[in-house]
Design a protein around this motif. Structure first.
Motif, PDB file in Angstrom:
ATOM      1  N   VAL A 115     -22.085   3.600  35.648  1.00 36.06           N
ATOM      2  CA  VAL A 115     -23.029   4.552  36.208  1.00 36.06           C
ATOM      3  C   VAL A 115     -22.439   5.050  37.520  1.00 36.06           C
ATOM      4  N   MET A 116     -22.795   6.246  37.906  1.00 34.21           N
ATOM      5  CA  MET A 116     -22.379   6.790  39.205  1.00 34.21           C
ATOM      6  C   MET A 116     -23.607   7.290  39.930  1.00 34.21           C
ATOM      7  N   TRP A 117     -23.556   7.144  41.254  1.00 36.64           N
ATOM      8  CA  TRP A 117     -24.650   7.665  42.051  1.00 36.64           C
ATOM      9  C   TRP A 117     -24.129   8.060  43.420  1.00 36.64           C
ATOM     10  N   GLU A 118     -24.852   8.997  43.983  1.00 37.24           N
ATOM     11  CA  GLU A 118     -24.548   9.437  45.341  1.00 37.24           C
ATOM     12  C   GLU A 118     -25.157   8.429  46.305  1.00 37.24           C
ATOM     13  N   PRO A 119     -24.360   7.910  47.244  1.00 39.15           N
ATOM     14  CA  PRO A 119     -24.921   6.941  48.192  1.00 39.15           C
ATOM     15  C   PRO A 119     -25.950   7.605  49.103  1.00 39.15           C
ATOM     16  N   GLY A 120     -26.921   6.834  49.516  1.00 40.66           N
ATOM     17  CA  GLY A 120     -27.937   7.335  50.436  1.00 40.66           C
ATOM     18  C   GLY A 120     -29.140   6.415  50.470  1.00 40.66           C
ATOM     19  N   ASP A 121     -29.892   6.465  51.561  1.00 43.34           N
ATOM     20  CA  ASP A 121     -31.019   5.562  51.778  1.00 43.34           C
ATOM     21  C   ASP A 121     -32.086   5.630  50.694  1.00 43.34           C
ATOM     22  N   GLN A 122     -32.383   6.803  50.175  1.00 46.63           N
ATOM     23  CA  GLN A 122     -33.431   6.929  49.163  1.00 46.63           C
ATOM     24  C   GLN A 122     -32.852   7.085  47.763  1.00 46.63           C
ATOM     25  N   GLY A 123     -31.565   6.840  47.637  1.00 45.94           N
ATOM     26  CA  GLY A 123     -30.888   6.976  46.357  1.00 45.94           C
ATOM     27  C   GLY A 123     -31.109   5.781  45.448  1.00 45.94           C
ATOM     28  N   PRO A 124     -30.518   5.826  44.256  1.00 48.53           N
ATOM     29  CA  PRO A 124     -30.758   4.799  43.251  1.00 48.53           C
ATOM     30  C   PRO A 124     -29.883   3.555  43.359  1.00 48.53           C
ATOM     31  N   GLY A 125     -29.004   3.475  44.350  1.00 49.25           N
ATOM     32  CA  GLY A 125     -28.081   2.350  44.445  1.00 49.25           C
ATOM     33  C   GLY A 125     -28.763   0.992  44.426  1.00 49.25           C
ATOM     34  N   GLU A 126     -29.819   0.840  45.190  1.00 51.70           N
ATOM     35  CA  GLU A 126     -30.529  -0.446  45.240  1.00 51.70           C
ATOM     36  C   GLU A 126     -31.071  -0.820  43.860  1.00 51.70           C
ATOM     37  N   PHE A 127     -31.605   0.159  43.145  1.00 47.30           N
ATOM     38  CA  PHE A 127     -32.108  -0.089  41.788  1.00 47.30           C
ATOM     39  C   PHE A 127     -30.978  -0.569  40.880  1.00 47.30           C
ATOM     40  N   PHE A 128     -29.853   0.145  40.883  1.00 45.26           N
ATOM     41  CA  PHE A 128     -28.745  -0.246  40.008  1.00 45.26           C
ATOM     42  C   PHE A 128     -28.241  -1.649  40.337  1.00 45.26           C
ATOM     43  N   HIS A 129     -28.164  -1.983  41.605  1.00 44.77           N
ATOM     44  CA  HIS A 129     -27.737  -3.335  41.993  1.00 44.77           C
ATOM     45  C   HIS A 129     -28.751  -4.382  41.519  1.00 44.77           C
ATOM     46  N   ARG A 130     -30.023  -4.072  41.647  1.00 50.37           N
ATOM     47  CA  ARG A 130     -31.081  -5.013  41.257  1.00 50.37           C
ATOM     48  C   ARG A 130     -31.030  -5.340  39.763  1.00 50.37           C
ATOM     49  N   ILE A 131     -30.611  -4.377  38.946  1.00 44.08           N
ATOM     50  CA  ILE A 131     -30.582  -4.633  37.498  1.00 44.08           C
ATOM     51  C   ILE A 131     -29.214  -5.106  37.023  1.00 44.08           C
ATOM     52  N   GLY A 132     -28.295  -5.361  37.957  1.00 44.96           N
ATOM     53  CA  GLY A 132     -27.048  -6.016  37.598  1.00 44.96           C
ATOM     54  C   GLY A 132     -25.766  -5.218  37.710  1.00 44.96           C
ATOM     55  N   PHE A 133     -25.833  -3.949  38.068  1.00 41.38           N
ATOM     56  CA  PHE A 133     -24.601  -3.180  38.254  1.00 41.38           C
ATOM     57  C   PHE A 133     -23.904  -3.642  39.528  1.00 41.38           C
TER      58      PHE A 133
END
Length: 150
Positions: A115-133
């Motif tokens: 998966v790819m995402w743009e870094p940022g405070d309100q971005g999806p990075g935290e979600f992806f990390h929480r589910i194991g990425f």
């Protein structure tokens, strides 16, 4: 969040999928730059698009790509887009969608999903990390590349 079910994206649910609401500030993270640049080369035959319904209401959408012949490894088995309606974010819908995509990837013989995402405070990075990425790199456009082992 019980009673969730997947359906293929179709003429009967596409309007609802396109009408999913976002929380304020999420608009800029809907599709990372890398995906926008690559959309012109995605093979429609390799895409996997589903909506998730709770009862009769579409509450989420996922777009994956499964193409073992894709030149770029990060696009062979990838979560291309995931949208969860603002009203149900944080209630398991996104996890449900991502797990469905992971099961499909595994059934097709892949050993990981990217998966790819743009870094940022309100971005999806935290979600992806929480589910194991886990982060494995960065695209030429500055998007974070994450991978989930299956």
């Amino acid at each position: 969040m019980g009673d969730l079910r997947l359906e293929e994206l179709s003429a009967s649910n596409v309007v609802a999928a396109n009408s999913l609401s976002l929380k304020p500030g999420q608009e800029q993270f809907v599709a990372p730059v890398t995906y926008s640049a690559e959309t012109t080369v995605v093979n429609p035959a390799t895409t996997w698009q589903r909506v998730v319904l709770q009862g009769d209401r579409v509450v989420g959408f996922i777009h994956g790509n499964f193409d073992p012949d894709e030149e770029r490894e990060e696009f062979r088995a990838c979560l291309w887009r995931i949208n969860v309606d603002a009203d149900v974010q944080g209630k398991g819908v996104g996890r449900f969608l991502a797990e469905a995509l992971a099961r499909e990837a595994k059934a097709r013989g892949f050993d990981h999903v990217t998966v790819m995402w743009e870094p940022g405070d309100q971005g999806p990075g935290e979600f992806f990390h929480r589910i194991g990425f886990r982060d494995v790199g960065e695209s030429e456009y500055g998007d974070i590349i994450g991978t989930l082992a299956l």
